[in-house]
Scaffold this motif. Structure first.
Motif, mmCIF file in Angstrom:
data_model
loop_
_atom_site.group_PDB
_atom_site.id
_atom_site.type_symbol
_atom_site.label_atom_id
_atom_site.label_comp_id
_atom_site.label_asym_id
_atom_site.label_seq_id
_atom_site.Cartn_x
_atom_site.Cartn_y
_atom_site.Cartn_z
ATOM 1 N N GLN A 1 0.786 -1.272 0.116
ATOM 2 C CA GLN A 1 0.182 -0.025 0.055
ATOM 3 C C GLN A 1 0.861 1.300 -0.192
ATOM 4 O O GLN A 1 0.763 2.131 -0.723
ATOM 5 N N CYS B 1 -3.280 8.412 7.945
ATOM 6 C CA CYS B 1 -4.555 8.237 8.479
ATOM 7 C C CYS B 1 -5.203 7.304 7.351
ATOM 8 O O CYS B 1 -6.438 6.588 7.948
ATOM 9 N N GLY B 2 -4.947 7.219 6.142
ATOM 10 C CA GLY B 2 -5.532 6.552 5.039
ATOM 11 C C GLY B 2 -5.001 4.853 5.527
ATOM 12 O O GLY B 2 -5.866 4.047 5.707
ATOM 13 N N GLN C 1 -7.032 4.036 8.853
ATOM 14 C CA GLN C 1 -8.329 4.278 8.685
ATOM 15 C C GLN C 1 -8.752 5.127 10.020
ATOM 16 O O GLN C 1 -9.719 5.126 10.790
ATOM 17 N N ARG C 2 -8.029 6.287 10.037
ATOM 18 C CA ARG C 2 -8.134 7.212 11.293
ATOM 19 C C ARG C 2 -8.723 8.349 10.621
ATOM 20 O O ARG C 2 -8.704 8.781 9.470
#
Length: 317
Positions: A27, A133-134, A137-138
């Protein structure tokens, strides 16, 4: 046979942890490919270590080459690439710092470090937020100036208050400063107040940027042209864990040499060995570093957060 001894061959990381680590790395690489950032690979051994008195580097004797240092960051080598016209670059690599052991620290660790040509530190903060944050997932990170946090949570003005006031606050935080500690200067007091007062206060807030550090903590960051008492530097914390450290990069070779020499002076005061300067980096800055911002992100700590681990040792293969 001692069961514990018999199992010493087993890696600490589970196969599932390794799979999730590999997926996270994929990712991260996709993130940079999408933005046209070039992946590079620079040497782990360099001619000079970090000059920062708070960082102790590992050195080795290389036959025919003399003493070389395991790099605490690929920064110096990557800046030479930037000066040579590489454009925006990143790498995922091992880094080394002596004396770093604990639930969140290892002597050998993994960094994701990148430099964005044409960015300043505020633009890079936005990109760091998008990546971190991606991946986690924040919600978007909150941002506070260094000065604001110290005034709010440590009851001091880190830019204006005297050394005496700072050390009084350190004592109030439960640490009676020794003469040797006082000799380390006001930044030593601020570091204690950061860990004792500020970091616990921001831990419940999730992702938090701290920005505009005092000029005395600029490291390799540019000072703000409009407020030279401040450095264009940020750090990202997630759940109280320090995750990333970034700058608008200093491009002035004369000023960088002065800072290196000031670090060596501080080392002498603290009884630490002086270190050689990285003349390759200084020459690259003299040649011309493009306007850019850079950041180092601790991959192991990011994985700890992503996998809900409480000890970095669980990631070791």
């Amino acid at each position: 046979m001692d069961t514990a001894a018999a199992d010493r061959w087993r890696p600490a990381a589970s196969v599932e942890t390794l799979r999730r680590r590999a997926a996270l790395l994929a990712q991260i690489r996709a993130f940079f490919v999408e933005r046209g950032v070039l992946e590079v690979d620079t040497p782990l051994l360099g001619p000079a270590p970090s000059s920062d008195p708070q960082q102790q580097c590992l050195d080795v004797a290389v036959p025919g080459s003399g003493r070389r240092y395991l790099q605490p960051s690929p920064e110096y080598a990557m800046k030479r690439l930037l000066a040579a016209g590489s454009g925006s670059i990143y790498q995922i690599c091992k880094a080394f710092r002596a004396g770093e052991q604990g639930a969140r620290h290892r002597t050998e660790f993994t960094l994701v470090e990148w430099y964005r040509v044409g960015f300043d530190y505020r633009a890079l903060m936005d990109e760091v937020q998008s990546l971190v944050c991606g991946l986690l997932q924040r919600p978007p990170a909150r941002a506070f100036s260094y000065r604001e946090l110290f005034q709010r949570h440590a009851a001091v003005d880190p830019l204006a208050d005297s050394d005496q006031v700072l050390w009084q606050r350190v004592a109030a935080a439960g640490i009676e400063p020794s003469e040797a500690l006082r000799d380390a200067g006001r930044d030593a007091a601020l570091d204690i107040l950061l860990t004792r007062r500020v970091e616990p206060a921001i831990a419940p807030l999730g992702a938090v940027f701290v920005y505009d550090y005092p000029a005395s903590q600029a490291a390799l960051a540019r000072l703000r042209p409009d407020q030279p008492a401040l450095a264009e530097r940020f750090e990202l914390y997630v759940d109280g864990i320090e995750l990333a450290n970034g700058f608008t990069e200093l491009a002035d070779a004369v000023e960088q040499r002065r800072r290196f020499e000031a670090d060596n002076l501080a080392r002498r005061v603290l009884g630490l060995p002086e270190v050689p300067l990285d003349e390759g980096l200084l020459a690259a800055l003299g040649h011309g570093l493009p306007a850019c911002a850079g950041v180092a992100l601790g991959l192991d700590r990011l994985l700890m957060l992503a996998l809900d681990l409480d000890d970095i040792a669980a990631l070791q293969a």
